[in-house]
Design an enzyme around this catalytic site. Structure first.
Site, PDB file in Angstrom:
ATOM      1  CB  SER A 145      -0.948   0.012   1.204  1.00 35.33           C
ATOM      2  OG  SER A 145      -0.219  -0.081   2.420  1.00 35.33           O
ATOM      3  CG  HIS A 189      -1.374   3.656   4.608  1.00 36.19           C
ATOM      4  ND1 HIS A 189      -2.617   3.213   5.063  1.00 36.19           N
ATOM      5  CD2 HIS A 189      -0.781   2.599   4.019  1.00 36.19           C
ATOM      6  CE1 HIS A 189      -2.765   1.939   4.750  1.00 36.19           C
ATOM      7  NE2 HIS A 189      -1.668   1.531   4.129  1.00 36.19           N
ATOM      8  CG  ASP A 218      -4.611   5.456   6.829  1.00 38.32           C
ATOM      9  OD1 ASP A 218      -3.456   5.305   7.301  1.00 38.32           O
ATOM     10  OD2 ASP A 218      -5.007   4.837   5.831  1.00 38.32           O
TER      11      ASP A 218
END
Length: 375
Positions: free
Chosen positions: A40, A345, A342
């Protein structure tokens, strides 16, 4: 599903290389193509296009709100490190692999992103055998390599060697999830996670070796972030013992020590590979120390907070694993004042600082080629 195609993720946004104020090399200093692998931290839409079953919130705002004003599948409010690197070298933002299917190769000749959120360096079976379940995706590093081989067939034929020697390969960050899932979902101890390090590093090094054998010449391999500073880890492993925390940063000491150990092991393995493949340039990207600057001195980078998430809910870090960032949670007014987006990340601004350091050679060893002026 909010997005049904990868068109929103394929946005041409070229940044003039001269902004970085880097010298021009006598040789051509811009890579003609960029290929990205990872999780991610690098995914520009593959997880979204695969269904985003484990984390559907990424299909909605506030994800993507800053640079794109709509969700693109990036686990961020805007651009990622790989986006800033592509811009610095005069490339369009890399399209996710799953958005290139059925399209003419001229549409993605400048590069493809194979990264998938939740991806691991090791295959899913490795974790199942150890009782670690609930992985987000089965699209591990080996799967991404398969996608690359399939893509290569449409990009070049007999001239692949010349094509690949002018390309930049960014292999990661990958491997972090191998430990995230072990610690968070598998509840494994640090001692047990340490026993996984040779296997994780081995999978990464083998992938790099495979790419070199296929013709890759210049490859970037990032290490892991200081996970002891991760809002996720600070929340899940919150301790009443003040000695568990670094007094300078507020980060969990034992998890940062683990990250340092892992990064050292990876660097040693890459050094051995350099000796085996002397014609290739294998570059280590120091994610740990690049990000650590935020946690040691956030105000230096314009951050009001480094540990508290911009988007989320809960005290003391604005993070709750059961109610993570979504359209239903609060979002800070100015994400550029936060290093953490968040809870897992980082923000676009944090990634921008990191990418700047990598392209300028501050945290890449050896250094990347500097972008040429006047693309």
């Amino acid at each position: 599903m909010a997005l049904s195609s990868g068109s929103s993720a394929i946005i041409v946004c070229v940044l003039t290389c001269s902004i970085l104020l880097l010298p021009v090399m006598s040789e051509s200093s811009c890579y003609t193509t960029i290929f990205s692998f990872g999780d991610s931290l690098a995914d520009t839409g593959n997880y979204l296009l695969s269904g985003a079953a484990s984390f559907p919130a990424v299909t909605f705002l506030p994800y993507g709100e800053t640079s794109f004003h709509h969700p693109t599948g990036r686990f961020c409010n805007g651009r990622l490190i790989i986006d800033f690197m592509a811009e610095a070298y005069g490339h369009p933002l890399l399209p996710p692999y799953l958005a290139t299917q059925g399209r003419g190769s001229e549409r993605y000749a400048k590069g493809v992103n194979f990264a998938v959120a939740g991806a691991t360096a090791l295959n899913v079976s490795y974790f199942v055998e150890r009782g670690i379940l609930g992985l987000w995706t089965a699209d591990s590093l080996s799967v991404q390599l398969g996608w690359f081989r399939k893509t290569l067939q449409s990009l070049c034929s007999e001239s692949c060697h010349d094509y690949l020697k002018r390309a930049l390969f960014v292999v990661g960050e990958i491997g972090g999830n191998d430990f995230n899932f072990a610690f968070i979902q598998g509840r494994k101890s640090i001692d047990e996670a340490v026993s996984y390090v040779p296997d994780v590093v081995g999978a990464i090094v083998e992938a790099v070796n495979v790419l070199i054998k296929q013709g890759a010449v210049e490859l970037v391999v990032p290490g892991n972030l200081p996970i002891g500073c991760s809002t996720l880890y600070l929340t899940v492993f919150r301790s009443a013992n003040t000695s568990d925390y670094d007094p300078q940063t507020g980060c969990l000491i034992k998890f940062n020590e683990f990250a340092v150990y892992y990064n050292s092991y990876l660097q040693d393995a890459l050094q051995k590979l350099r000796k085996q493949q002397p014609h290739a340039k294998i570059i280590y990207a120091d994610y740990y120390n690049s990000a650590m600057g935020f946690f040691k001195n956030p105000s230096k980078f314009g951050f009001e907070s480094a540990l508290k998430a911009c988007c989320g809910e809960g005290e003391p870090y604005n993070f709750n694993l059961a109610h993570m960032c979504s359209a239903a949670t609060s979002v800070c007014k100015d994400p550029s004042k936060y290093a953490n987006w968040d809870g897992i990340h980082l923000t676009e601004k944090a990634y921008e600082w990191m990418a700047h350091g990598f392209v300028n050679g501050l945290f890449t060893h050896p250094s990347l080629k500097p972008p040429a002026l006047g693309h």
